[in-house]
Design a protein around this motif. Structure first.
Motif, PDB file in Angstrom:
ATOM      1  N   THR A   1       0.823  -1.216   0.000  1.00 28.19           N
ATOM      2  CA  THR A   1       0.000   0.000   0.000  1.00 28.19           C
ATOM      3  C   THR A   1       0.851   1.257   0.000  1.00 28.19           C
ATOM      4  N   ILE A   2       0.336   2.272  -0.692  1.00 26.10           N
ATOM      5  CA  ILE A   2       0.894   3.624  -0.677  1.00 26.10           C
ATOM      6  C   ILE A   2      -0.191   4.540  -0.118  1.00 26.10           C
ATOM      7  N   PHE A   3       0.187   5.406   0.793  1.00 26.58           N
ATOM      8  CA  PHE A   3      -0.765   6.392   1.308  1.00 26.58           C
ATOM      9  C   PHE A   3      -0.212   7.783   1.029  1.00 26.58           C
ATOM     10  N   THR A   4      -0.994   8.601   0.322  1.00 30.57           N
ATOM     11  CA  THR A   4      -0.546   9.944  -0.031  1.00 30.57           C
ATOM     12  C   THR A   4      -1.292  10.992   0.790  1.00 30.57           C
ATOM     13  N   ILE A   5      -0.512  11.852   1.445  1.00 31.70           N
ATOM     14  CA  ILE A   5      -1.050  12.994   2.181  1.00 31.70           C
ATOM     15  C   ILE A   5      -1.200  14.152   1.198  1.00 31.70           C
ATOM     16  N   HIS A   6      -2.424  14.631   1.035  1.00 30.88           N
ATOM     17  CA  HIS A   6      -2.651  15.815   0.213  1.00 30.88           C
ATOM     18  C   HIS A   6      -2.789  17.070   1.068  1.00 30.88           C
ATOM     19  N   ASN A   7      -3.244  16.909   2.296  1.00 29.27           N
ATOM     20  CA  ASN A   7      -3.311  18.030   3.234  1.00 29.27           C
ATOM     21  C   ASN A   7      -3.448  17.461   4.640  1.00 29.27           C
ATOM     22  N   LEU A   8      -2.394  17.602   5.433  1.00 32.83           N
ATOM     23  CA  LEU A   8      -2.364  17.004   6.767  1.00 32.83           C
ATOM     24  C   LEU A   8      -3.277  17.724   7.752  1.00 32.83           C
ATOM     25  N   ALA A   9      -3.764  18.888   7.379  1.00 28.22           N
ATOM     26  CA  ALA A   9      -4.648  19.644   8.275  1.00 28.22           C
ATOM     27  C   ALA A   9      -6.004  18.954   8.442  1.00 28.22           C
TER      28      ALA A   9
END
Length: 478
Positions: free
Chosen positions: A157-165
């Motif tokens: 699995t890959i998990f992408t953060i687009h906005n940690l807020a």
């Protein structure tokens, strides 16, 4: 390689922010070399006309043997995936009673429950399709990474953060269903500060983690930019990668864009930009605005992150500047009211369009001499890349992906924009002064505009970076 993405939004069907554009253009480029699928919810407010193939897939794979009459399993048994074609990308629309009546994908009641069920469904589909890589995007799909980690059928699995807020955090009492079938998850996987936190679940479970620029990756390793999760990102620092977003240069191309008033390229930008500026002034009812004045475009959601309160203060402090501003956006009511007031009382200086229109946004990019992004933090940003393509010189704060993609280099022939310090009204005001100076130095201004239009922000190189990360994930999983 067989890749399945899971997302809450995807252009042109569901668009709320940059994730939609990013994944659409990214998956299209990936599909030139790989077998790529994308999961997204099917809502009543969907745009466009999906080209369904007639194939369907269950929301619970027979391989998982999920049984029982718990609320989640009952909903999943009433749900399914509908396959559609989007060029060479396969789309899998999640048709479910918990999404079918929604007009908008976000800010709905029980979204903690809806997205948990959706996360299970996309996890199940990835098992059913037997993919090589499962790639989840932001908190809405984060639980799927945890399910892959604990399942004997789990995939890399890959998990992408687009906005940690935005972390999908909810009170514990609201999420007891996560301990029941078909989830069966232990609270340690998702508890943060006495709340259930879906983002944490993804960060702690994914084989590899990415975010959308190297600058934002480094910023989130420390507070306050980690929004309480920097300790976890530092713990997984060797598995955490920053890859700058790309854009679809066929889609964002002023020479081919049917939405703008006059097509142009880097060789015809002077005439083209002037024609688009004149057309835009006619459309907004300001035909008497002097086209020899600098036009500054601004497009974005009116949220704290975007720093527009600082722009309003800088606008007032530098009222002597000749700039005309066109602002497209919606959100915070106080900011909306202030912008409406300015647009009404200072009609020779600023125009505010409440809401969002893809067509109007493209017209603003095509007409603008400069494009302002005063963000307090910015994971990557796409508008500065669109602005480069359309010859609008970006004026950006020195944060995250903006810092990675825009340079105010003093070396002749290297400047790609104007950069100022974040959350600093004086620095922003001085940047607007420098924009005015650059605009009136016609040789330098036209050379800069011609240069940025030739920059390559396509996905080709970035797809290769992701392939390397995928290969690491496969090896780690094995």
């Amino acid at each position: 390689m067989k890749i399945l993405h899971a997302t809450a939004e995807y252009f042109p069907y569901i668009k709320m922010g940059g994730l939609s554009d990013m994944l659409s253009s990214f998956s299209k480029e990936q599909a030139k070399k790989h077998e790529v699928g994308v999961c997204l919810p099917l809502i009543a407010g969907i745009r466009g006309n999906p080209q369904f193939t007639g194939r369907t897939f269950p929301a619970i794979s027979p391989k998982l043997a999920a049984i029982g009459e718990k609320p989640v399993t009952k909903i999943l048994s009433e749900s399914r995936f509908l396959e559609a074609n989007y060029g060479h990308v396969k789309l899998y629309f999640f048709e479910s009673p918990i999404f079918s009546e929604l007009q908008s994908i976000y800010q709905n009641s029980d979204e903690h429950f809806r997205f948990a069920v959706y996360a299970y469904a996309v996890f199940s589909l990835s098992i059913e399709l037997n993919v090589d890589i499962f790639h989840a995007h932001d908190w809405h799909t984060a639980l799927s990474c945890t399910l892959h980690k604990v399942s004997p059928f789990g995939k890399p699995t890959i998990f992408t953060i687009h906005n940690l807020a935005y972390q999908g955090d909810h009170p514990i009492w609201m999420t007891g269903f996560l301990r029941e079938e078909p989830f069966g998850l232990f609270p340690e996987a998702y508890l943060q500060d006495n709340k259930v936190n879906y983002m944490k679940a993804g960060l702690s479970s994914a084989t590899q983690i990415t975010t959308v620029s190297p600058g934002y990756r480094n910023e989130t390793l420390f507070e306050p930019n980690g929004f309480g999760l920097s300790y976890l990102l530092r713990r997984r620092e060797s598995d955490y990668h920053g890859v700058i977003n790309g854009i679809d240069r066929e889609e964002w191309n002023p020479k081919k864009d049917p939405n703008i008033f006059q097509s142009f390229d880097s060789e015809s930008h002077i005439k083209g930009k002037l024609g688009n500026k004149s057309g835009l002034y006619q459309e907004i009812g300001r035909p008497l605005i002097d086209t020899n004045r600098p036009l500054v475009g601004i497009i974005g959601r009116l949220t704290f992150q975007k720093g527009y309160a600082n722009f309003i203060n800088a606008f007032k402090e530098r009222f002597h500047l000749p700039h005309f501003y066109i602002f497209l956006g919606a959100g915070d009511e106080d900011l909306q009211n202030e912008l409406f007031h300015l647009s009404h009382t200072d009609q020779n200086r600023i125009f505010f369009y409440k809401g969002y229109s893809e067509e109007f946004a493209r017209k603003v990019e095509a007409a603008s001499d400069f494009f302002l992004m005063p963000s307090l933090f910015e994971p990557c940003g796409l508008n500065q890349l669109y602005s480069h393509a359309y010859g609008a010189i970006p004026i950006v704060s020195r944060v995250g992906g903006l810092r990675d993609t825009v340079s105010e280099s003093p070396i002749d022939g290297e400047q790609t924009g104007i950069v100022f310090e974040p959350n600093d009204v004086s620095s922003l005001g001085y940047a607007l002064e420098r924009a005015n100076t650059l605009f009136h130095d016609k040789d330098k201004f036209h050379n800069t505009r011609k240069r940025i239009m030739k920059l390559d922000w396509s996905w080709e190189k970035r797809v290769v970076e992701y392939e390397s990360i995928y290969e690491i994930a496969v090896m780690r999983k094995e």
